[in-house]
Design a protein around this motif. Structure first.
Motif, PDB file in Angstrom:
ATOM      1  N   MET A   1       0.854  -1.176   0.000  1.00 17.81           N
ATOM      2  CA  MET A   1       0.000   0.000   0.000  1.00 17.81           C
ATOM      3  C   MET A   1       0.894   1.231   0.000  1.00 17.81           C
ATOM      4  N   LYS A   2       0.435   2.198  -0.764  1.00 18.63           N
ATOM      5  CA  LYS A   2       1.185   3.441  -0.905  1.00 18.63           C
ATOM      6  C   LYS A   2       0.367   4.592  -0.310  1.00 18.63           C
ATOM      7  N   VAL A   3       1.011   5.422   0.510  1.00 15.20           N
ATOM      8  CA  VAL A   3       0.342   6.580   1.078  1.00 15.20           C
ATOM      9  C   VAL A   3       0.209   7.631  -0.022  1.00 15.20           C
ATOM     10  N   ILE A   4      -1.040   8.035  -0.332  1.00 13.78           N
ATOM     11  CA  ILE A   4      -1.241   9.061  -1.354  1.00 13.78           C
ATOM     12  C   ILE A   4      -1.592  10.415  -0.745  1.00 13.78           C
ATOM     13  N   TYR A   5      -1.966  10.407   0.547  1.00 17.12           N
ATOM     14  CA  TYR A   5      -2.294  11.659   1.221  1.00 17.12           C
ATOM     15  C   TYR A   5      -2.155  11.433   2.722  1.00 17.12           C
ATOM     16  N   GLU A   6      -1.615  12.445   3.393  1.00 19.36           N
ATOM     17  CA  GLU A   6      -1.505  12.373   4.844  1.00 19.36           C
ATOM     18  C   GLU A   6      -1.853  13.727   5.437  1.00 19.36           C
ATOM     19  N   ASN A   7      -2.720  13.722   6.425  1.00 19.12           N
ATOM     20  CA  ASN A   7      -3.099  14.941   7.131  1.00 19.12           C
ATOM     21  C   ASN A   7      -2.679  14.755   8.584  1.00 19.12           C
ATOM     22  N   ILE A   8      -1.575  15.390   8.949  1.00 23.46           N
ATOM     23  CA  ILE A   8      -1.021  15.227  10.292  1.00 23.46           C
ATOM     24  C   ILE A   8      -1.961  15.810  11.343  1.00 23.46           C
ATOM     25  N   GLN A   9      -2.582  16.949  11.037  1.00 22.63           N
ATOM     26  CA  GLN A   9      -3.485  17.593  11.995  1.00 22.63           C
ATOM     27  C   GLN A   9      -4.674  16.691  12.316  1.00 22.63           C
ATOM     28  N   ASP A  10      -5.290  16.110  11.298  1.00 22.64           N
ATOM     29  CA  ASP A  10      -6.455  15.242  11.502  1.00 22.64           C
ATOM     30  C   ASP A  10      -6.054  13.800  11.797  1.00 22.64           C
ATOM     31  N   GLN A  11      -4.772  13.506  11.683  1.00 19.72           N
ATOM     32  CA  GLN A  11      -4.209  12.191  11.984  1.00 19.72           C
ATOM     33  C   GLN A  11      -4.826  11.080  11.147  1.00 19.72           C
ATOM     34  N   ILE A  12      -4.921  11.343   9.840  1.00 21.67           N
ATOM     35  CA  ILE A  12      -5.385  10.301   8.931  1.00 21.67           C
ATOM     36  C   ILE A  12      -4.428  10.188   7.751  1.00 21.67           C
ATOM     37  N   LYS A  13      -4.434   9.011   7.161  1.00 22.42           N
ATOM     38  CA  LYS A  13      -3.686   8.767   5.931  1.00 22.42           C
ATOM     39  C   LYS A  13      -4.630   8.086   4.958  1.00 22.42           C
ATOM     40  N   ILE A  14      -4.475   8.422   3.695  1.00 14.50           N
ATOM     41  CA  ILE A  14      -5.226   7.735   2.648  1.00 14.50           C
ATOM     42  C   ILE A  14      -4.211   6.913   1.867  1.00 14.50           C
ATOM     43  N   LEU A  15      -4.525   5.653   1.712  1.00 12.28           N
ATOM     44  CA  LEU A  15      -3.617   4.731   1.040  1.00 12.28           C
ATOM     45  C   LEU A  15      -4.281   4.137  -0.194  1.00 12.28           C
ATOM     46  N   LYS A  16      -3.433   3.691  -1.125  1.00 16.12           N
ATOM     47  CA  LYS A  16      -3.943   3.054  -2.338  1.00 16.12           C
ATOM     48  C   LYS A  16      -3.142   1.789  -2.596  1.00 16.12           C
ATOM     49  N   ALA A  17      -3.860   0.718  -2.912  1.00 11.94           N
ATOM     50  CA  ALA A  17      -3.247  -0.549  -3.306  1.00 11.94           C
ATOM     51  C   ALA A  17      -3.987  -1.018  -4.546  1.00 11.94           C
ATOM     52  N   ASP A  18      -3.292  -1.026  -5.657  1.00 15.60           N
ATOM     53  CA  ASP A  18      -3.911  -1.324  -6.950  1.00 15.60           C
ATOM     54  C   ASP A  18      -5.034  -0.307  -7.182  1.00 15.60           C
ATOM     55  N   GLU A  19      -6.273  -0.771  -7.266  1.00 15.97           N
ATOM     56  CA  GLU A  19      -7.415   0.129  -7.480  1.00 15.97           C
ATOM     57  C   GLU A  19      -8.218   0.358  -6.203  1.00 15.97           C
ATOM     58  N   ASP A  20      -7.749  -0.175  -5.094  1.00 13.81           N
ATOM     59  CA  ASP A  20      -8.471  -0.073  -3.829  1.00 13.81           C
ATOM     60  C   ASP A  20      -7.907   1.050  -2.971  1.00 13.81           C
ATOM     61  N   TYR A  21      -8.808   1.722  -2.249  1.00 18.68           N
ATOM     62  CA  TYR A  21      -8.416   2.818  -1.366  1.00 18.68           C
ATOM     63  C   TYR A  21      -8.725   2.443   0.082  1.00 18.68           C
ATOM     64  N   TYR A  22      -7.903   2.997   0.980  1.00 18.06           N
ATOM     65  CA  TYR A  22      -8.055   2.747   2.403  1.00 18.06           C
ATOM     66  C   TYR A  22      -7.803   4.041   3.156  1.00 18.06           C
ATOM     67  N   VAL A  23      -8.407   4.132   4.326  1.00 17.96           N
ATOM     68  CA  VAL A  23      -8.129   5.260   5.210  1.00 17.96           C
ATOM     69  C   VAL A  23      -7.561   4.658   6.498  1.00 17.96           C
ATOM     70  N   ARG A  24      -6.459   5.248   6.955  1.00 12.17           N
ATOM     71  CA  ARG A  24      -5.804   4.786   8.177  1.00 12.17           C
ATOM     72  C   ARG A  24      -5.891   5.916   9.203  1.00 12.17           C
ATOM     73  N   PHE A  25      -6.264   5.562  10.419  1.00  7.65           N
ATOM     74  CA  PHE A  25      -6.443   6.563  11.463  1.00  7.65           C
ATOM     75  C   PHE A  25      -6.096   5.959  12.819  1.00  7.65           C
ATOM     76  N   ILE A  26      -5.897   6.828  13.785  1.00  8.57           N
ATOM     77  CA  ILE A  26      -5.561   6.387  15.136  1.00  8.57           C
ATOM     78  C   ILE A  26      -6.848   6.167  15.916  1.00  8.57           C
TER      79      ILE A  26
END
Length: 121
Positions: free
Chosen positions: A1-26
């Motif tokens: 998975m590759k991080v395509i966007y990261e918002n440090i203030q909101d503490q989220i990352k958006i990741l992409k793997a092939d055609e699928d998207y994921y959101v990572r959060f604390i």
């Protein structure tokens, strides 16, 4: 998975793997940890275009819909104000969400707009 966007203030990352998207959060419950959940591309696009906040994106990730603009109570109030005749069906519910004065006005309107019962002789 590759991080395509990261918002440090909101503490989220958006990741992409092939055609699928994921959101990572604390997750701030014990034990504190990161969680990654799948999310639709259209939701990611809407967030990245500034149409929604990070909180709304996480709500979408949890429930699959955007957070409603109105609370359920406000939605019920709006409906009953538009269609006061429904106050007569479940008056106890309407009394919980309106003040006494508002409720009296709705009942008065409801009696004026309620369909007239006709009996066939």
């Amino acid at each position: 998975m590759k991080v395509i966007y990261e918002n440090i203030q909101d503490q989220i990352k958006i990741l992409k793997a092939d055609e699928d998207y994921y959101v990572r959060f604390i997750v701030w419950r014990m034990p504190i940890h990161e969680e990654t959940v799948p999310i639709e591309k259209q939701a990611v696009d809407a967030y990245l275009q500034g149409q929604h906040t990070a909180d709304e994106l996480l709500y979408y990730a949890d429930f699959g819909i955007w957070k409603p603009d109105k609370s359920p109570i406000q939605t019920n109030r709006d409906f009953l104000e538009k269609f006061p005749e429904f106050v007569l069906i479940a008056p106890e519910n309407a009394q919980k969400i309106f003040s006494k004065a508002e409720y009296k006005k709705l009942v008065k309107r409801a009696h004026g707009s309620a369909p007239v019962k006709r009996t066939i002789k």
